[in-house]
Design a protein around this motif. Structure first.
Motif, PDB file in Angstrom:
ATOM      1  N   ASP A 124       0.727  -0.987  -0.104  1.00  0.00           N
ATOM      2  CA  ASP A 124      -0.062  -0.030   0.041  1.00  0.00           C
ATOM      3  C   ASP A 124       0.816   1.392  -0.124  1.00  0.00           C
ATOM      4  O   ASP A 124       0.506   2.141  -0.642  1.00  0.00           O
ATOM      5  CB  ASP A 124      -0.811   0.106   1.174  1.00  0.00           C
ATOM      6  CG  ASP A 124      -2.002  -0.941   1.166  1.00  0.00           C
ATOM      7  OD1 ASP A 124      -2.275  -1.668  -0.053  1.00  0.00           O
ATOM      8  OD2 ASP A 124      -2.520  -1.385   2.235  1.00  0.00           O
TER       9      ASP A 124
ATOM     10  N   GLY B  13      -4.731   4.056  -4.841  1.00  0.00           N
ATOM     11  CA  GLY B  13      -4.167   2.867  -3.994  1.00  0.00           C
ATOM     12  C   GLY B  13      -4.617   1.586  -4.748  1.00  0.00           C
ATOM     13  O   GLY B  13      -5.502   1.660  -5.483  1.00  0.00           O
TER      14      GLY B  13
ATOM     15  N   VAL C 217      -6.337  -0.977  -3.588  1.00  0.00           N
ATOM     16  CA  VAL C 217      -7.841  -1.300  -3.398  1.00  0.00           C
ATOM     17  C   VAL C 217      -8.824  -0.142  -3.866  1.00  0.00           C
ATOM     18  O   VAL C 217      -9.750  -0.201  -4.376  1.00  0.00           O
ATOM     19  CB  VAL C 217      -8.002  -1.730  -2.059  1.00  0.00           C
ATOM     20  CG1 VAL C 217      -9.458  -2.286  -1.834  1.00  0.00           C
ATOM     21  CG2 VAL C 217      -7.123  -3.094  -1.832  1.00  0.00           C
ATOM     22  N   MET C 218      -8.294   1.007  -3.226  1.00  0.00           N
ATOM     23  CA  MET C 218      -9.529   2.134  -3.334  1.00  0.00           C
ATOM     24  C   MET C 218      -9.487   2.570  -4.648  1.00  0.00           C
ATOM     25  O   MET C 218     -10.733   2.889  -5.196  1.00  0.00           O
ATOM     26  CB  MET C 218      -8.412   3.363  -2.679  1.00  0.00           C
ATOM     27  CG  MET C 218      -8.952   4.748  -2.588  1.00  0.00           C
ATOM     28  SD  MET C 218      -8.430   6.049  -1.676  1.00  0.00           S
ATOM     29  CE  MET C 218      -7.047   6.469  -2.928  1.00  0.00           C
TER      30      MET C 218
ATOM     31  N   VAL D   5     -12.103   0.048  -6.311  1.00  0.00           N
ATOM     32  CA  VAL D   5     -13.424  -0.022  -5.737  1.00  0.00           C
ATOM     33  C   VAL D   5     -13.991   1.318  -6.509  1.00  0.00           C
ATOM     34  O   VAL D   5     -15.232   1.512  -6.935  1.00  0.00           O
ATOM     35  CB  VAL D   5     -13.508   0.003  -4.274  1.00  0.00           C
ATOM     36  CG1 VAL D   5     -14.809   0.829  -3.929  1.00  0.00           C
ATOM     37  CG2 VAL D   5     -13.051  -0.987  -3.585  1.00  0.00           C
TER      38      VAL D   5
ATOM     39  N   GLY E 122      -9.323  -6.437  -0.834  1.00  0.00           N
ATOM     40  CA  GLY E 122      -9.212  -6.032   0.533  1.00  0.00           C
ATOM     41  C   GLY E 122      -9.476  -7.172   1.498  1.00  0.00           C
ATOM     42  O   GLY E 122      -9.665  -8.365   0.991  1.00  0.00           O
TER      43      GLY E 122
ATOM     44  N   THR F 196     -10.565  -4.259   6.296  1.00  0.00           N
ATOM     45  CA  THR F 196     -10.196  -2.981   5.486  1.00  0.00           C
ATOM     46  C   THR F 196     -11.171  -2.338   4.721  1.00  0.00           C
ATOM     47  O   THR F 196     -11.140  -1.202   4.454  1.00  0.00           O
ATOM     48  CB  THR F 196      -8.722  -3.165   4.828  1.00  0.00           C
ATOM     49  OG1 THR F 196      -9.016  -3.943   3.868  1.00  0.00           O
ATOM     50  CG2 THR F 196      -7.732  -3.601   5.584  1.00  0.00           C
ATOM     51  N   ARG F 197     -12.390  -3.419   4.291  1.00  0.00           N
ATOM     52  CA  ARG F 197     -13.151  -3.045   3.258  1.00  0.00           C
ATOM     53  C   ARG F 197     -14.029  -1.540   3.659  1.00  0.00           C
ATOM     54  O   ARG F 197     -14.127  -0.717   2.962  1.00  0.00           O
ATOM     55  CB  ARG F 197     -14.102  -4.072   3.053  1.00  0.00           C
ATOM     56  CG  ARG F 197     -13.468  -5.143   2.211  1.00  0.00           C
ATOM     57  CD  ARG F 197     -14.180  -6.248   1.914  1.00  0.00           C
ATOM     58  NE  ARG F 197     -13.320  -7.369   1.337  1.00  0.00           N
ATOM     59  CZ  ARG F 197     -13.462  -8.597   1.876  1.00  0.00           C
ATOM     60  NH1 ARG F 197     -14.128  -8.886   2.684  1.00  0.00           N
ATOM     61  NH2 ARG F 197     -12.694  -9.477   1.203  1.00  0.00           N
TER      62      ARG F 197
ATOM     63  N   ILE G 165     -11.968   1.463   3.336  1.00  0.00           N
ATOM     64  CA  ILE G 165     -11.846   1.951   1.961  1.00  0.00           C
ATOM     65  C   ILE G 165     -12.714   2.887   1.490  1.00  0.00           C
ATOM     66  O   ILE G 165     -12.524   4.009   0.881  1.00  0.00           O
ATOM     67  CB  ILE G 165     -11.481   0.702   1.035  1.00  0.00           C
ATOM     68  CG1 ILE G 165     -10.444  -0.091   1.461  1.00  0.00           C
ATOM     69  CG2 ILE G 165     -11.655   1.262  -0.472  1.00  0.00           C
ATOM     70  CD1 ILE G 165      -8.981   0.608   1.117  1.00  0.00           C
TER      71      ILE G 165
ATOM     72  N   LYS H 116     -12.666   6.270   3.234  1.00  0.00           N
ATOM     73  CA  LYS H 116     -11.512   7.215   2.613  1.00  0.00           C
ATOM     74  C   LYS H 116     -12.020   7.764   1.131  1.00  0.00           C
ATOM     75  O   LYS H 116     -11.787   8.769   0.781  1.00  0.00           O
ATOM     76  CB  LYS H 116     -10.136   6.059   2.335  1.00  0.00           C
ATOM     77  CG  LYS H 116      -8.786   7.153   2.291  1.00  0.00           C
ATOM     78  CD  LYS H 116      -7.787   6.050   2.297  1.00  0.00           C
ATOM     79  CE  LYS H 116      -6.546   7.101   1.652  1.00  0.00           C
ATOM     80  NZ  LYS H 116      -5.428   6.199   1.976  1.00  0.00           N
ATOM     81  N   LEU H 117     -12.564   6.887   0.171  1.00  0.00           N
ATOM     82  CA  LEU H 117     -13.161   7.433  -0.996  1.00  0.00           C
ATOM     83  C   LEU H 117     -13.993   8.801  -0.769  1.00  0.00           C
ATOM     84  O   LEU H 117     -13.977   9.629  -1.431  1.00  0.00           O
ATOM     85  CB  LEU H 117     -13.664   6.358  -1.757  1.00  0.00           C
ATOM     86  CG  LEU H 117     -12.805   5.205  -2.341  1.00  0.00           C
ATOM     87  CD1 LEU H 117     -13.754   3.953  -3.027  1.00  0.00           C
ATOM     88  CD2 LEU H 117     -12.033   5.890  -3.436  1.00  0.00           C
TER      89      LEU H 117
ATOM     90  N   THR I 171      -6.528  -6.870  -8.929  1.00  0.00           N
ATOM     91  CA  THR I 171      -6.382  -6.459  -7.454  1.00  0.00           C
ATOM     92  C   THR I 171      -6.746  -7.649  -6.353  1.00  0.00           C
ATOM     93  O   THR I 171      -5.937  -7.703  -5.321  1.00  0.00           O
ATOM     94  CB  THR I 171      -7.638  -5.542  -7.310  1.00  0.00           C
ATOM     95  OG1 THR I 171      -7.284  -4.306  -8.119  1.00  0.00           O
ATOM     96  CG2 THR I 171      -7.400  -4.794  -5.899  1.00  0.00           C
TER      97      THR I 171
END
Length: 670
Positions: A178, A212, A214-215, A218, A579, A583-584, A587, A590-591, A632
């Motif tokens: 990450d 990122g 994962v970010m 998504v 993810g 952590t999901r 994410i 954060k978005l 991913t």
């Protein structure tokens, strides 16, 4: 007692939170109000302290060299030979307290009591890496709930910390991955496209492009869905519905719909939508004229009667519970995680950050005590009593709800049966989340729900009409979710507790020709006469794709970008998610914080912002690999291989550095 007092060696227990440390102390019979010390509890041979989450973080590039402080193309890619870590300033005092205790001469054994998962292991290992004089033996406490019995078992069976070295390697690699993707890709994309992006948004300063592993994937899923919705063009059609009676001159009440057959002049006609609806109203009205005058005699040309059963669904993992809360409570995955974490810390449910939906064999053999505990919860006492009398309780270890092969770190989320005294202190939403967990858990001991399905075809004037009816005959496990209505068979019902997504869907979504089943319909035989009494057109239209909700997105992330509704199919591709359960939710938060997406609180629907859409457009031209859910997910799969000892840390790191270097240089050359 001073640090220099020499006597029997002490045990040091390091938890992730003060509240958890106190629970360990209480389980060992220590009075948590008597120590009077700041940052730890000491009593006799036991010392308890905590990490308050992360105490150590990875250093920013400028710590390696001042030249990295300014973002410049010539300093990229940034791939350090060794990674640097530093104490987080806001928690420096607690860090010093924890490391000071770890290096005390009178500490004989350190019990690692951080969360039993990859992130919890990482939190402890980072702190331990700063201890130069660590001489005590280290043991890992791995527990599935915070009940006294489970804590004591975890301490008693604690393995040497070295047994978790592979888990720690995967944790370090996840952080490095990450970090390297975030640092390199965010810098190179911002340098290459930041000014143009800002200009397109009407801003003067260069825009930061945060990406990122994962970010970004998504975000792309949310953007792609929005584009599909915009491109969608609806189709209006008109269904022909016929209302039949079972007897000549009888009252209509059997509603059927026209279905074009191969021998019909309307079969695959360009004016017919999917052989069931006319694209032009005039054509539909012309069709109705074929049957004038009414009534018309028809005949049953096909009839199928069969029994169907539906087993209770698998138990909740975190993703399924977050989807349930999004659907039923309209709360975000992050809010759901906080609520279930609170239940966990109050000893009312097992460890929440789990991907498993089944029990372990060991737990299944002792599950009776969880059910016994539920006798103390008035809303569930009746059902718990019924389960305790069932044969299924003895055979649950041999059922589909128990499978050691489908468990990695933890089994599914279930109630512990403890904490009844705290039940009334829970918030409304906390009670609802616990309700979901308890009812789903109890349901696995009940028999399947049984239905009677009847499908028939009726031929009238050479055309075909069809009908389907599905009636609940034995409620089985659905007794946990609906209010019983005396002497009434129904395919729908009221949910105890105002609705519970999955199970309410089972009750509400069944097709039924009549509201509560037509008793005469079940007596029909092939060749029987029916009578078309009325005909009408019903307007319908195709629907655009649905936006992701916060809950359905969590499920899609769990299944490598596929929103799979069928739980059996979901189980087949398990372990290929984007993810992790831990952590999901973060994410999505954060978005939203970065203003790349919008979350509609009322219905939990997700949509992209203009900024988010433009970032996806940029990535599709520069680093499209970041937008690929399968790719991913493969990174996450790779970490699980490291964790399982199937590939080495060095091999994973080589592939990671090659990926970062290749794509960073690609953007530099654009």
């Amino acid at each position: 007692m001073s640090n220099t007092d020499v006597g029997k060696k002490k045990n040091l227990y390091i938890a992730e939170k003060p509240s958890v440390a106190k629970q360990f102390a209480e389980a060992l019979g220590v009075n948590t109000n008597s120590s009077g010390r700041r940052g730890y509890i000491e009593a006799g041979e036991h010392i308890f302290t905590w990490c308050v989450g992360h105490l150590v973080s990875m250093s920013y590039p400028e710590v390696y060299d001042e030249k990295y402080k300014s973002w410049r193309m010539e300093t990229l890619p940034f791939l350090p030979k060794e990674f640097l870590y530093e104490v987080i300033p806001s928690v420096k005092e607690q860090f010093q307290q924890v490391t000071g205790l770890m290096e005390r001469e009178d500490i004989g054994c350190i019990y690692v009591c951080t969360d039993s998962g990859r992130e919890g292991e990482y939190i402890y290992r980072l702190v331990a890496s700063f201890c130069k004089n660590l001489k005590a033996e280290e043991r890992r406490v791995w527990i599935d709930s915070q009940t006294k019995e489970e804590i004591l078992r975890g301490i008693r069976e604690a393995k040497l910390e070295s047994a978790y070295d592979s888990l720690a390697k995967a944790a370090y690699l996840r952080a490095k991955e990450d970090y390297l993707m975030g640092i390199n890709f965010s810098r190179v994309l911002t340098l290459r496209y930041g000014r143009a992006l800002a200009k397109s948004l009407g801003k003067e300063k260069s825009a930061l492009i945060a990406v990122g592993r994962v970010m970004s994937c998504v975000l792309a899923m949310i953007v792609q869905r929005e584009w599909e919705i915009r491109r969608f063009q609806k189709t209006v059609f008109y269904k022909a519905l016929g209302d039949f009676s079972l007897e000549e001159g009888g009252e209509a009440g059997l509603l059927c719909e026209f279905r074009s057959r191969e021998d019909s002049p309307y079969y695959k006609e360009k004016d017919l939508y999917k052989n069931i609806g006319f694209l032009q109203k005039e054509k539909g009205e012309e069709f109705l004229g074929v049957f004038s005058p009414l009534p018309r005699e028809g005949r049953v040309t096909a009839l199928e009667k069969k029994k169907e059963s539906k087993n209770p669904p698998l138990l909740y993992n975190l993703a399924e519970l977050q989807n349930e809360c999004s659907k039923s409570l309209k709360i975000s995955p992050d809010e759901c995680l906080k609520l279930v974490q609170e239940l966990y810390e109050k000893k009312m449910c097992t460890y929440p950050r789990t991907d498993a939906r089944v029990l372990s064999t060991a737990v299944a053999k002792e599950i009776e005590k969880n059910i016994q505990g539920l006798l103390s919860f008035p809303p569930y006492a009746k059902y718990a009593k019924e389960v305790l009398a069932m044969d299924s309780l003895k055979s649950i270890a041999r059922s589909r709800y128990t499978d050691d092969k489908k468990i990695t770190d933890h089994y599914a989320i279930i109630p512990t049966g403890q904490g009844a005294g705290q039940y009334n202190s829970l918030s409304y939403q906390g009670k609802r989340v616990l309700d979901f967990i308890i009812r789903r858990f109890l349901s696995i001991f009940y028999p399947a729900a049984e239905y009677k399905r009847i499908a028939l075809e009726i031929e009238v004037s050479g055309e075909c009409f069809t009908a389907n009816e599905k009636v609940l005959t034995k409620e089985g496990y659905l007794c946990l979710y609906q209010k019983k209505e005396k002497n009434k068979e129904a395919s729908t019902g009221d949910l105890a507790g105002k609705g519970n997504g999955q199970e309410q869907d089972d009750l509400d979504s069944e097709e039924a020709v009549t509201e509560s089943g037509n008793p005469k319909l079940s007596e029909l035989k092939k060749g029987a006469k029916l009578y078309l009494q009325e005909l009408k057109l019903k307007e319908g239209e195709t629907q655009p794709p649905k936006r992701y909700t916060s809950g359905s997105m969590i499920l899609a992330m769990e299944n490598a970008g596929k929103l799979i509704e069928d739980e059996e199919l979901r189980a087949q591709i398990k372990g290929s998610g984007i993810g992790t359960s831990a952590t999901r939710a973060g994410i999505l938060s954060k978005l939203e914080k970065n203003e790349y997406i919008h979350l509609e609180k009322k219905n939990q629907q997700l949509s992209p912002s203009e900024l988010g859409e433009k970032i996806v457009q940029i990535l599709s031209k520069s680093i499209p690999a970041l937008l690929n859910p399968t790719l991913t997910a493969s990174w996450e799969k790779g970490l699980s291989y490291v964790e399982g000892g199937e590939i080495s840390e060095e091999e994973y790191m080589r592939k990671l550095e090659a990926f970062v270097e290749k794509n960073t240089n690609k953007v530099k050359g654009l």
